[in-house]
Write a protein that holds these residues in place. Structure first.
Motif, PDB file in Angstrom:
ATOM      1  N   ARG A 113       0.831  -1.210   0.000  1.00 24.76           N
ATOM      2  CA  ARG A 113       0.000   0.000   0.000  1.00 24.76           C
ATOM      3  C   ARG A 113       0.863   1.256   0.000  1.00 24.76           C
ATOM      4  NH1 ARG A 113      -5.205   0.812   0.592  1.00 24.76           N
ATOM      5  NH2 ARG A 113      -5.554  -1.387   1.083  1.00 24.76           N
ATOM      6  N   ALA A 114       2.054   1.184   0.585  1.00 19.79           N
ATOM      7  CA  ALA A 114       2.942   2.349   0.636  1.00 19.79           C
ATOM      8  C   ALA A 114       3.614   2.640  -0.704  1.00 19.79           C
ATOM      9  CB  ALA A 114       4.011   2.131   1.706  1.00 19.79           C
ATOM     10  N   ASN A 115       3.490   1.741  -1.665  1.00 18.71           N
ATOM     11  CA  ASN A 115       4.098   1.911  -2.975  1.00 18.71           C
ATOM     12  C   ASN A 115       3.371   3.018  -3.741  1.00 18.71           C
ATOM     13  OD1 ASN A 115       4.995   1.599  -5.668  1.00 18.71           O
ATOM     14  ND2 ASN A 115       5.326  -0.588  -5.381  1.00 18.71           N
ATOM     15  N   GLY A 116       4.121   4.019  -4.218  1.00 23.56           N
ATOM     16  CA  GLY A 116       3.513   5.124  -4.948  1.00 23.56           C
ATOM     17  C   GLY A 116       2.826   4.704  -6.232  1.00 23.56           C
ATOM     18  N   MET A 117       3.116   3.504  -6.703  1.00 30.02           N
ATOM     19  CA  MET A 117       2.487   2.991  -7.912  1.00 30.02           C
ATOM     20  C   MET A 117       0.979   2.838  -7.760  1.00 30.02           C
ATOM     21  SD  MET A 117       3.323  -0.651  -9.804  1.00 30.02           S
ATOM     22  CE  MET A 117       4.771  -0.129 -10.701  1.00 30.02           C
ATOM     23  N   THR A 118       0.483   2.725  -6.534  1.00 28.69           N
ATOM     24  CA  THR A 118      -0.947   2.465  -6.338  1.00 28.69           C
ATOM     25  C   THR A 118      -1.825   3.575  -6.913  1.00 28.69           C
ATOM     26  OG1 THR A 118      -0.848   3.459  -4.125  1.00 28.69           O
ATOM     27  CG2 THR A 118      -0.543   1.064  -4.284  1.00 28.69           C
ATOM     28  N   ALA A 119      -1.299   4.786  -7.041  1.00 23.04           N
ATOM     29  CA  ALA A 119      -2.087   5.872  -7.641  1.00 23.04           C
ATOM     30  C   ALA A 119      -2.417   5.566  -9.090  1.00 23.04           C
ATOM     31  CB  ALA A 119      -1.318   7.194  -7.546  1.00 23.04           C
ATOM     32  N   ALA A 120      -1.522   4.841  -9.766  1.00 25.52           N
ATOM     33  CA  ALA A 120      -1.769   4.475 -11.162  1.00 25.52           C
ATOM     34  C   ALA A 120      -2.903   3.462 -11.274  1.00 25.52           C
ATOM     35  CB  ALA A 120      -0.496   3.912 -11.790  1.00 25.52           C
ATOM     36  N   PHE A 121      -3.091   2.629 -10.239  1.00 18.33           N
ATOM     37  CA  PHE A 121      -4.203   1.675 -10.259  1.00 18.33           C
ATOM     38  C   PHE A 121      -5.523   2.429 -10.277  1.00 18.33           C
ATOM     39  CE2 PHE A 121      -1.636  -1.652  -7.594  1.00 18.33           C
ATOM     40  CZ  PHE A 121      -0.648  -1.657  -8.573  1.00 18.33           C
ATOM     41  N   GLU A 122      -5.645   3.419  -9.411  1.00 22.35           N
ATOM     42  CA  GLU A 122      -6.883   4.194  -9.321  1.00 22.35           C
ATOM     43  C   GLU A 122      -7.165   4.944 -10.619  1.00 22.35           C
ATOM     44  OE1 GLU A 122      -8.969   4.117  -6.921  1.00 22.35           O
ATOM     45  OE2 GLU A 122      -7.890   3.376  -5.149  1.00 22.35           O
ATOM     46  N   ALA A 123      -6.101   5.352 -11.309  1.00 19.35           N
ATOM     47  CA  ALA A 123      -6.263   6.134 -12.533  1.00 19.35           C
ATOM     48  C   ALA A 123      -6.506   5.263 -13.760  1.00 19.35           C
ATOM     49  CB  ALA A 123      -5.017   6.991 -12.759  1.00 19.35           C
ATOM     50  N   GLY A 124      -6.401   3.934 -13.616  1.00 18.36           N
ATOM     51  CA  GLY A 124      -6.571   3.056 -14.764  1.00 18.36           C
ATOM     52  C   GLY A 124      -5.481   3.249 -15.798  1.00 18.36           C
ATOM     53  N   ALA A 125      -4.275   3.506 -15.345  1.00 16.74           N
ATOM     54  CA  ALA A 125      -3.162   3.810 -16.246  1.00 16.74           C
ATOM     55  C   ALA A 125      -2.732   2.583 -17.046  1.00 16.74           C
ATOM     56  CB  ALA A 125      -1.976   4.328 -15.430  1.00 16.74           C
ATOM     57  N   PRO A 126      -2.125   2.796 -18.222  1.00 13.69           N
ATOM     58  CA  PRO A 126      -1.529   1.669 -18.936  1.00 13.69           C
ATOM     59  C   PRO A 126      -0.291   1.174 -18.196  1.00 13.69           C
ATOM     60  CG  PRO A 126      -1.006   3.720 -20.057  1.00 13.69           C
ATOM     61  CD  PRO A 126      -1.975   4.055 -18.957  1.00 13.69           C
ATOM     62  N   ALA A 127      -0.002  -0.109 -18.335  1.00 14.52           N
ATOM     63  CA  ALA A 127       1.139  -0.685 -17.628  1.00 14.52           C
ATOM     64  C   ALA A 127       1.685  -1.859 -18.422  1.00 14.52           C
ATOM     65  CB  ALA A 127       0.729  -1.141 -16.222  1.00 14.52           C
ATOM     66  N   THR A 128       2.913  -2.228 -18.110  1.00 10.90           N
ATOM     67  CA  THR A 128       3.575  -3.344 -18.775  1.00 10.90           C
ATOM     68  C   THR A 128       4.289  -4.198 -17.743  1.00 10.90           C
ATOM     69  OG1 THR A 128       3.911  -2.149 -20.850  1.00 10.90           O
ATOM     70  CG2 THR A 128       5.369  -3.999 -20.428  1.00 10.90           C
ATOM     71  N   VAL A 129       4.124  -5.511 -17.868  1.00 12.88           N
ATOM     72  CA  VAL A 129       4.865  -6.472 -17.045  1.00 12.88           C
ATOM     73  C   VAL A 129       5.879  -7.168 -17.944  1.00 12.88           C
ATOM     74  CG1 VAL A 129       4.744  -8.542 -15.631  1.00 12.88           C
ATOM     75  CG2 VAL A 129       2.894  -6.876 -15.536  1.00 12.88           C
ATOM     76  N   THR A 130       7.137  -7.207 -17.519  1.00 13.22           N
ATOM     77  CA  THR A 130       8.168  -7.926 -18.247  1.00 13.22           C
ATOM     78  C   THR A 130       8.610  -9.125 -17.425  1.00 13.22           C
ATOM     79  OG1 THR A 130       8.940  -5.875 -19.277  1.00 13.22           O
ATOM     80  CG2 THR A 130      10.415  -7.778 -19.376  1.00 13.22           C
ATOM     81  N   VAL A 131       8.529 -10.301 -18.024  1.00 15.67           N
ATOM     82  CA  VAL A 131       8.941 -11.543 -17.380  1.00 15.67           C
ATOM     83  C   VAL A 131      10.175 -12.051 -18.109  1.00 15.67           C
ATOM     84  CG1 VAL A 131       8.272 -13.895 -16.752  1.00 15.67           C
ATOM     85  CG2 VAL A 131       6.562 -12.057 -16.739  1.00 15.67           C
ATOM     86  N   MET A 132      11.283 -12.160 -17.388  1.00 18.61           N
ATOM     87  CA  MET A 132      12.544 -12.571 -17.999  1.00 18.61           C
ATOM     88  C   MET A 132      12.823 -14.044 -17.744  1.00 18.61           C
ATOM     89  SD  MET A 132      13.706  -9.826 -19.482  1.00 18.61           S
ATOM     90  CE  MET A 132      15.366 -10.390 -19.869  1.00 18.61           C
ATOM     91  N   GLY A 133      13.433 -14.675 -18.716  1.00 15.21           N
ATOM     92  CA  GLY A 133      13.898 -16.046 -18.577  1.00 15.21           C
ATOM     93  C   GLY A 133      15.407 -16.093 -18.533  1.00 15.21           C
ATOM     94  N   PRO A 134      16.010 -17.221 -18.906  1.00 17.20           N
ATOM     95  CA  PRO A 134      17.477 -17.330 -18.865  1.00 17.20           C
ATOM     96  C   PRO A 134      18.121 -16.400 -19.880  1.00 17.20           C
ATOM     97  CG  PRO A 134      16.516 -19.237 -19.962  1.00 17.20           C
ATOM     98  CD  PRO A 134      15.376 -18.469 -19.360  1.00 17.20           C
ATOM     99  N   ASP A 135      19.321 -15.911 -19.553  1.00 14.74           N
ATOM    100  CA  ASP A 135      20.059 -15.041 -20.467  1.00 14.74           C
ATOM    101  C   ASP A 135      21.550 -15.204 -20.228  1.00 14.74           C
ATOM    102  OD1 ASP A 135      21.219 -12.448 -18.891  1.00 14.74           O
ATOM    103  OD2 ASP A 135      19.396 -13.187 -17.929  1.00 14.74           O
TER     104      ASP A 135
END
Length: 209
Positions: free
Chosen positions: A59-81
């Motif tokens: 809850r203390a993460n400032g990112m939570t404001a973006a949830f309320e705003a319905g902002a676009p977002a991207t998740v990156t999942v990395m594998g071996p490199d």
């Protein structure tokens, strides 16, 4: 994510990859600030019924404001490199490169209410317990209620909808000396490089069919 057809996985393979890894970095932009958070990634649903990502942050993460705003977002999942020096191709006449595996999921953030947040946490734990501990019967109900409720009060749940999923599995496709590269990787003491050896010999990408 920049990618090309030879490096792209079919959608079912991308879904399987994300569910097997179940961890990535969520990034969004809100009110002039780019927010990023490494966190568990729970890709749910099906191609037919629709896919979405469920998750949560502190809850203390400032990112939570973006949830309320319905902002676009991207998740990156990395594998071996791995970095690949020229010598691993058996020559000094090639530019060093990097081989890697990644899936990117973009969509629209939506904040979850407390009931849905709890349900999503329970579903995530149950799935990961089953993947990680054979025959596990552990559940959140075994925790003292005051600890569980305190934890849930301190997180904010979200879902990511309207997904666009892309991938880049850059594994030396369509270039020479893959057999030589795989031999060097397989001889490594590093388990990640040994995993890459298998992928270099048999890339799971759509362009290799």
């Amino acid at each position: 994510m920049y990618t090309r057809e030879p490096f792209t996985l079919p959608l079912p393979a991308m879904v399987d990859f994300v569910r097997a890894r179940s961890f990535g970095v969520l990034a969004t932009y809100h009110d002039g600030t780019v927010h990023t958070s490494p966190l568990p990634v729970d890709l749910r649903g099906s191609e037919e019924a629709g896919l979405f990502v469920a998750g949560h942050v502190a809850r203390a993460n400032g990112m939570t404001a973006a949830f309320e705003a319905g902002a676009p977002a991207t998740v990156t999942v990395m594998g071996p490199d791995s970095y690949v020096p020229a010598e691993w191709f058996g020559t000094r006449g090639r530019i060093p490169t990097w081989i890697y595996c990644a899936v990117e999921i973009s969509g629209r953030l939506e904040v979850s209410d407390p009931a849905r947040t709890r349900a999503d946490v329970v579903d995530l734990i149950d799935r990961l317990q089953g993947q990680t501990v054979e025959g596990s019967t552990w559940s959140l109900d075994e925790m003292p209620p005051e600890l569980t409720e305190g934890y849930l009060r301190n997180i904010v749940g979200y879902r990511l909808h309207d997904l666009r999923i892309s991938s880049c599995f850059r594994l030396n496709q369509r270039k020479a000396d893959s057999d030589r590269l795989a031999e060097v990787l397989a001889a490594s003491d590093d388990t990640v490089r040994r995993e890459l050896a298998r992928l270099v010999l048999d890339p799971p990408t759509a362009g290799t069919a």
